[in-house]
Design an enzyme around this catalytic site. Sequence first.
Site, PDB file in Angstrom:
ATOM      1  N   GLY A 226      -8.613   2.833  -2.496  1.00  0.00           N
ATOM      2  CA  GLY A 226      -7.815   3.104  -1.299  1.00  0.00           C
ATOM      3  C   GLY A 226      -6.843   4.245  -1.522  1.00  0.00           C
ATOM      4  N   ASP A 230       2.879   6.238  -0.962  1.00  0.00           N
ATOM      5  CA  ASP A 230       4.032   5.332  -0.897  1.00  0.00           C
ATOM      6  C   ASP A 230       3.589   3.906  -0.629  1.00  0.00           C
ATOM      7  OD1 ASP A 230       6.473   4.208  -0.905  1.00  0.00           O
ATOM      8  OD2 ASP A 230       7.342   5.452   0.666  1.00  0.00           O
ATOM      9  N   ASN A 232       4.768   1.212  -1.544  1.00  0.00           N
ATOM     10  CA  ASN A 232       5.857   0.259  -1.292  1.00  0.00           C
ATOM     11  C   ASN A 232       6.078   0.009   0.200  1.00  0.00           C
ATOM     12  OD1 ASN A 232       6.415  -0.155  -4.011  1.00  0.00           O
ATOM     13  ND2 ASN A 232       7.750   1.631  -4.106  1.00  0.00           N
ATOM     14  N   ARG A 233       5.696   0.975   1.049  1.00  0.00           N
ATOM     15  CA  ARG A 233       5.846   0.793   2.489  1.00  0.00           C
ATOM     16  C   ARG A 233       4.747  -0.088   3.064  1.00  0.00           C
ATOM     17  NH1 ARG A 233       5.763   6.586   3.546  1.00  0.00           N
ATOM     18  NH2 ARG A 233       4.758   6.140   5.519  1.00  0.00           N
ATOM     19  N   LEU A 252      -8.997  -3.727 -11.953  1.00  0.00           N
ATOM     20  CA  LEU A 252      -9.365  -3.249 -13.285  1.00  0.00           C
ATOM     21  C   LEU A 252      -8.683  -4.101 -14.354  1.00  0.00           C
ATOM     22  CD1 LEU A 252      -9.117   0.630 -12.824  1.00  0.00           C
ATOM     23  CD2 LEU A 252     -11.105  -0.839 -12.519  1.00  0.00           C
TER      24      LEU A 252
END
Length: 343
Positions: A226, A230, A232-233, A252
């Site tokens: 993907g 950022d 964290n958003r 992984l």
Amino acid sequence: MAAATGNDNDNGFDNQLKPESEPATVNLSPPLSKNAQKKQLKQQRYEAKKAEKKAQEKEQKRKEGERKHKEWEETLANATEEERLKLIESRKSLRKERMDKRWEEKEKKMERLNRAKEVGQKIVVDVDFAHLMSDSEISSLVQQIMYCYAVNGRSTSPCHLWLTGVQGKMSAELDKLPGFEKWFIEKESNCYIQAMADQKDDLVYLTADSDTVLDDLDPKHIYIIGGLVDRNRFKGITMTKAQEQGIKTAKLPIGEYLKMSSSQVLTVNQVLEILVKFLETRDWKTAFFTVIPQRKRTGLDPVGSSKLEPLSEEHQEEDADADKHDHLERKKVCVEVPLESSS
């Protein structure tokens, strides 16, 4: 997508023809936090500094070219006619040798990529998150994709690389890359779930939130990375997406071989390079220690496993190169890192 022009409203007719009830465009992206705004400002400063450095390097390269040309002209001027002919012939011979070598390398590369398209491991970079990212973040992701393509092309065991969700701004930015239309890569405007509908059971999304640890790469499976800036958003967004689509997930086995430092963010190109390196060596430890920079790992075994050994001199040299050349990582174009323990 239609381009805006500077004279759309010169005669005022356009505004009169627009219905008053026309709905305003709604921005579905979440507002940036103060921390995110600071990161964005830092990114803009970095981009400006990088552009300045690039201009300086270009100027330096130009001056170096002029210096070499001057030296060559002086050498010819001071040589006899016989020496001059020999020098010119030697230079032509060296140039032809370099061109032949480049052509040979290109042919070998195309042979490897052609074979990968037929029997290679399928790996998808999911760029269907562009609507959540700013222009600068999209630009950063595009550069990561460019690096992914280069890494795969150099590999002795390249994967069959796909880009899915290529549309809108993401498509426009990719089209700006020199020669992108000739890339030996699969490009799909649809999401992988539509593009690979007949292979849905083989789709595996790599996400840190998965409970399944990836021990090996199954040639029948299609692994999805993907691309999202950022993280964290948008915590857990890839896991949620995979669950809603009803496809398998995995992470992984990084935690079995090394312990990540405080920064647990890997870039898109780092994840792709780890997978490609594993395809070459079939060894996770070699892949992790070759690709993940020293600053991102402690070098200590988090679970007391005997799998972890001191770095060899070869790995130390590769790690130094990674720290030196991995400036793209600083752009923080990241994915949900498939670590052993999710955040």
